[in-house]
Scaffold this motif. Structure first.
Motif, mmCIF file in Angstrom:
data_model
loop_
_atom_site.group_PDB
_atom_site.id
_atom_site.type_symbol
_atom_site.label_atom_id
_atom_site.label_comp_id
_atom_site.label_asym_id
_atom_site.label_seq_id
_atom_site.Cartn_x
_atom_site.Cartn_y
_atom_site.Cartn_z
ATOM 1 N N ASP A 20 0.827 -1.202 0.000
ATOM 2 C CA ASP A 20 0.000 0.000 0.000
ATOM 3 C C ASP A 20 0.868 1.261 0.000
ATOM 4 O O ASP A 20 1.740 1.421 0.851
ATOM 5 C CB ASP A 20 -0.909 0.031 1.225
ATOM 6 C CG ASP A 20 -1.943 -1.084 1.191
ATOM 7 O OD1 ASP A 20 -1.943 -1.849 0.219
ATOM 8 O OD2 ASP A 20 -2.732 -1.183 2.140
ATOM 9 N N SER A 41 -2.263 -6.810 -1.132
ATOM 10 C CA SER A 41 -2.909 -5.537 -1.456
ATOM 11 C C SER A 41 -1.944 -4.652 -2.226
ATOM 12 O O SER A 41 -0.759 -4.574 -1.910
ATOM 13 C CB SER A 41 -3.344 -4.826 -0.177
ATOM 14 O OG SER A 41 -3.818 -3.523 -0.473
ATOM 15 N N ASP A 43 -3.107 -1.384 -2.925
ATOM 16 C CA ASP A 43 -3.866 -0.148 -2.800
ATOM 17 C C ASP A 43 -2.941 1.062 -2.896
ATOM 18 O O ASP A 43 -2.020 1.219 -2.109
ATOM 19 C CB ASP A 43 -4.599 -0.137 -1.457
ATOM 20 C CG ASP A 43 -5.468 1.087 -1.281
ATOM 21 O OD1 ASP A 43 -5.915 1.651 -2.290
ATOM 22 O OD2 ASP A 43 -5.695 1.478 -0.136
ATOM 23 N N SER A 44 -3.169 1.908 -3.919
ATOM 24 C CA SER A 44 -2.426 3.158 -4.120
ATOM 25 C C SER A 44 -0.920 2.961 -4.272
ATOM 26 O O SER A 44 -0.156 3.902 -4.075
ATOM 27 C CB SER A 44 -2.690 4.137 -2.961
ATOM 28 O OG SER A 44 -4.059 4.436 -2.869
ATOM 29 N N ASP A 66 -6.984 -6.263 -3.146
ATOM 30 C CA ASP A 66 -7.246 -4.831 -3.231
ATOM 31 C C ASP A 66 -6.268 -4.174 -4.202
ATOM 32 O O ASP A 66 -5.062 -4.234 -3.998
ATOM 33 C CB ASP A 66 -7.074 -4.241 -1.824
ATOM 34 C CG ASP A 66 -7.240 -2.741 -1.769
ATOM 35 O OD1 ASP A 66 -7.495 -2.122 -2.815
ATOM 36 O OD2 ASP A 66 -7.113 -2.185 -0.668
ATOM 37 N N ASP A 68 -7.277 -0.894 -5.322
ATOM 38 C CA ASP A 68 -7.919 0.424 -5.383
ATOM 39 C C ASP A 68 -6.892 1.509 -5.692
ATOM 40 O O ASP A 68 -5.828 1.575 -5.076
ATOM 41 C CB ASP A 68 -8.588 0.759 -4.051
ATOM 42 C CG ASP A 68 -9.757 -0.164 -3.736
ATOM 43 O OD1 ASP A 68 -10.196 -0.894 -4.639
ATOM 44 O OD2 ASP A 68 -10.215 -0.161 -2.583
ATOM 45 N N ASN A 69 -7.223 2.374 -6.652
ATOM 46 C CA ASN A 69 -6.413 3.553 -6.970
ATOM 47 C C ASN A 69 -4.975 3.211 -7.351
ATOM 48 O O ASN A 69 -4.075 4.035 -7.179
ATOM 49 C CB ASN A 69 -6.398 4.534 -5.792
ATOM 50 C CG ASN A 69 -7.787 4.924 -5.349
ATOM 51 O OD1 ASN A 69 -8.631 5.268 -6.167
ATOM 52 N ND2 ASN A 69 -8.051 4.836 -4.059
ATOM 53 N N SER A 91 -11.245 -5.975 -4.578
ATOM 54 C CA SER A 91 -11.678 -4.584 -4.645
ATOM 55 C C SER A 91 -10.870 -3.863 -5.723
ATOM 56 O O SER A 91 -9.643 -3.834 -5.673
ATOM 57 C CB SER A 91 -11.454 -3.923 -3.282
ATOM 58 O OG SER A 91 -11.804 -2.561 -3.325
ATOM 59 N N PRO A 95 -8.795 1.460 -10.493
ATOM 60 C CA PRO A 95 -7.417 0.998 -10.528
ATOM 61 C C PRO A 95 -6.608 1.534 -11.702
ATOM 62 O O PRO A 95 -5.412 1.780 -11.570
ATOM 63 C CB PRO A 95 -7.536 -0.513 -10.605
ATOM 64 C CG PRO A 95 -8.837 -0.742 -11.290
ATOM 65 C CD PRO A 95 -9.724 0.383 -10.847
#
Length: 113
Positions: A20, A41, A43-44, A66, A68-69, A91, A95
């Motif tokens: 992340d 994950s 994420d970002s 995950d 996300d973003n 999730s 993306p």
């Protein structure tokens, strides 16, 4: 300051919480992903990497929950190749906002088509 700086992930195995925000806000120009990557994950991870234009190799999403973003604010990346897309409950909020071409398991999909 590090405009020509390259970061390479080669044969990376990441266990635990994932990556992340790992490179968020950096001026990385190229990310290389090879081998079996055990992310949980992303994420970002690459969010706002404004100089990033190349993701070389395969992004294995087999166990990822995950993304996300993942590439939000990274306007120069237009093509991504993904393998092992077999998660029903992953999730994936925003993306790849600027990616026009995505390779999934050898098949190419164009968002503009």
């Amino acid at each position: 300051m590090f405009k020509e700086f390259n970061v390479k992930f080669e044969d990376v195995e990441i266990l635990g919480d994932g990556t992340d925000s790992l490179l968020e806000g950096t001026e990385v120009t190229k990310v290389v992903l090879r081998g079996e990557n055990n992310f949980s994950s992303l994420d970002s991870t690459l969010k706002n990497c404004n100089e990033l234009d190349t993701i070389d190799g395969n992004l294995n999403l087999k166990d990822v929950t995950d993304i996300d973003n993942l590439l939000e604010g990274t306007e120069l990346v237009t093509t991504v190749n993904l393998v092992n897309i077999n998660n029903e409950n992953m999730s994936v909020n925003n993306p790849f906002p600027n990616v026009n071409e995505i390779g999934l398991g050898g098949d190419i999909y164009n968002k503009k088509a």
